[in-house]
Scaffold this active site. Structure first.
Site, mmCIF file in Angstrom:
data_model
loop_
_atom_site.group_PDB
_atom_site.id
_atom_site.type_symbol
_atom_site.label_atom_id
_atom_site.label_comp_id
_atom_site.label_asym_id
_atom_site.label_seq_id
_atom_site.Cartn_x
_atom_site.Cartn_y
_atom_site.Cartn_z
ATOM 1 N N TYR A 109 0.950 -1.172 0.162
ATOM 2 C CA TYR A 109 0.031 -0.001 -0.063
ATOM 3 C C TYR A 109 0.812 1.151 0.027
ATOM 4 O O TYR A 109 1.920 1.310 0.833
ATOM 5 C CB TYR A 109 -0.867 -0.030 1.535
ATOM 6 C CG TYR A 109 -1.666 1.417 1.410
ATOM 7 C CD1 TYR A 109 -2.966 1.385 1.162
ATOM 8 C CD2 TYR A 109 -1.117 2.594 1.864
ATOM 9 C CE1 TYR A 109 -3.473 2.693 1.364
ATOM 10 C CE2 TYR A 109 -1.688 3.601 2.115
ATOM 11 C CZ TYR A 109 -2.881 3.670 1.817
ATOM 12 O OH TYR A 109 -3.687 4.965 1.795
ATOM 13 N N GLU A 197 -4.202 7.115 -3.359
ATOM 14 C CA GLU A 197 -4.060 5.849 -2.692
ATOM 15 C C GLU A 197 -3.665 4.770 -3.916
ATOM 16 O O GLU A 197 -4.465 4.420 -5.001
ATOM 17 C CB GLU A 197 -5.505 5.199 -2.193
ATOM 18 C CG GLU A 197 -5.283 5.505 -0.753
ATOM 19 C CD GLU A 197 -6.377 4.787 0.036
ATOM 20 O OE1 GLU A 197 -7.472 4.539 -0.456
ATOM 21 O OE2 GLU A 197 -6.368 4.518 1.283
#
Ligand code: ADP
Ligand code: MG
Length: 227
Positions: A109, A197
């Protein structure tokens, strides 16, 4: 304001963020032609809606042939996709994104959020990609690494290297990972995004790739961009 994955990927690619081959499609025929253009033997067909959680809800599907691209596109286009982020009524799928299928070894991530309390961007990285960061923050907060970005200097390469080190990435790809981080940070600053993101970020051979991309913008920032 939210934009679609394919739009976010286009913007990010313009800043040098590495993404897989792919293009949006609005019909089954277009999806087939995109898949043929991309080539290879594996594709992923992804519903483009303004909500996450598509994978678990059946909105991201792997196709091993052009015929499967056709079948999946046919079933996704026009459907009402319900994910845990859409609410029970779901969201209608009017467009899909056809992307090359990537063999995933592990999912990471990487995100940048605007911290409003001190008007600074904070970059967050985690080895727990594929899972929502809110869940990681609640269950295993020690697996999220953060760096504050100086508003005047931007992210520094030592900070990027620090994150790469904490993610435990192999030496062979650390330079590419640093480049990826610097490119992502530049994209966020120059577009005035309030959030970006990459979840998941994946390593393919000696490459770092954004498999999913989400970008949010504040309305006042949009105003600034249009001027
Ligand atoms: P969402 O976050 O809405 O569930 P993602 O784009 O993250 O949607 O896709 C869900 C999952 O599908 C990813 O975590 C990844 O495992 C897989 N996936 C997405 N894109 C690809 C791709 N191009 N190749 C292989 N797998 C993919
Ligand atoms: Mg995702």
């Amino acid at each position: 304001m939210n934009i679609h994955e394919f739009q976010a990927k286009k913007i990010l690619a313009g800043y040098g963020v590495n993404i897989p081959k792919g293009r949006e499609a609005y019909s089954v025929a277009e999806a087939i032609s995109v898949a043929k253009d991309i080539g290879g033997e594996k594709w992923v067909v992804k519903a483009q809606i303004h909500a996450g959680g598509r994978g678990k809800a059946g909105g991201v599907k792997i196709a091993d042939s052009i015929q499967e691209v056709e079948e999946i596109s046919n079933s996704l286009l026009g459907m009402q996709l319900v994910t845990h982020q859409t609410g029970p009524e779901g969201k209608k799928v009017n467009k899909i994104f056809i992307e090359e299928g990537v063999n995933i070894v592990s999912e990471l991530y990487l995100g940048v959020v605007l911290d409003r309390s001190n008007e600074k961007y904070v970059m967050m990285a985690s080895t727990e990609g594929g899972t929502e960061i809110e869940v990681v923050a609640e269950k295993t907060p020690e697996k999220i690494f953060k760096v504050e970005i100086d508003p005047l200097l931007g992210i520094q390469s030592y900070q990027a290297r620090q994150l790469v080190f904490k993610l435990g990435l192999a030496k062979s790809i650390s330079n590419k990972a640093v480049k990826f981080i610097l490119a992502l940070s530049k994209a966020v600053e120059q577009t005035d995004a309030s959030l970006v993101e990459i979840n998941p970020l994946v390593i393919r051979d000696d490459d770092v790739l954004a498999l999913d991309a989400k970008m949010n913008f504040d309305d006042n920032a949009l105003y600034r961009q249009q001027k």
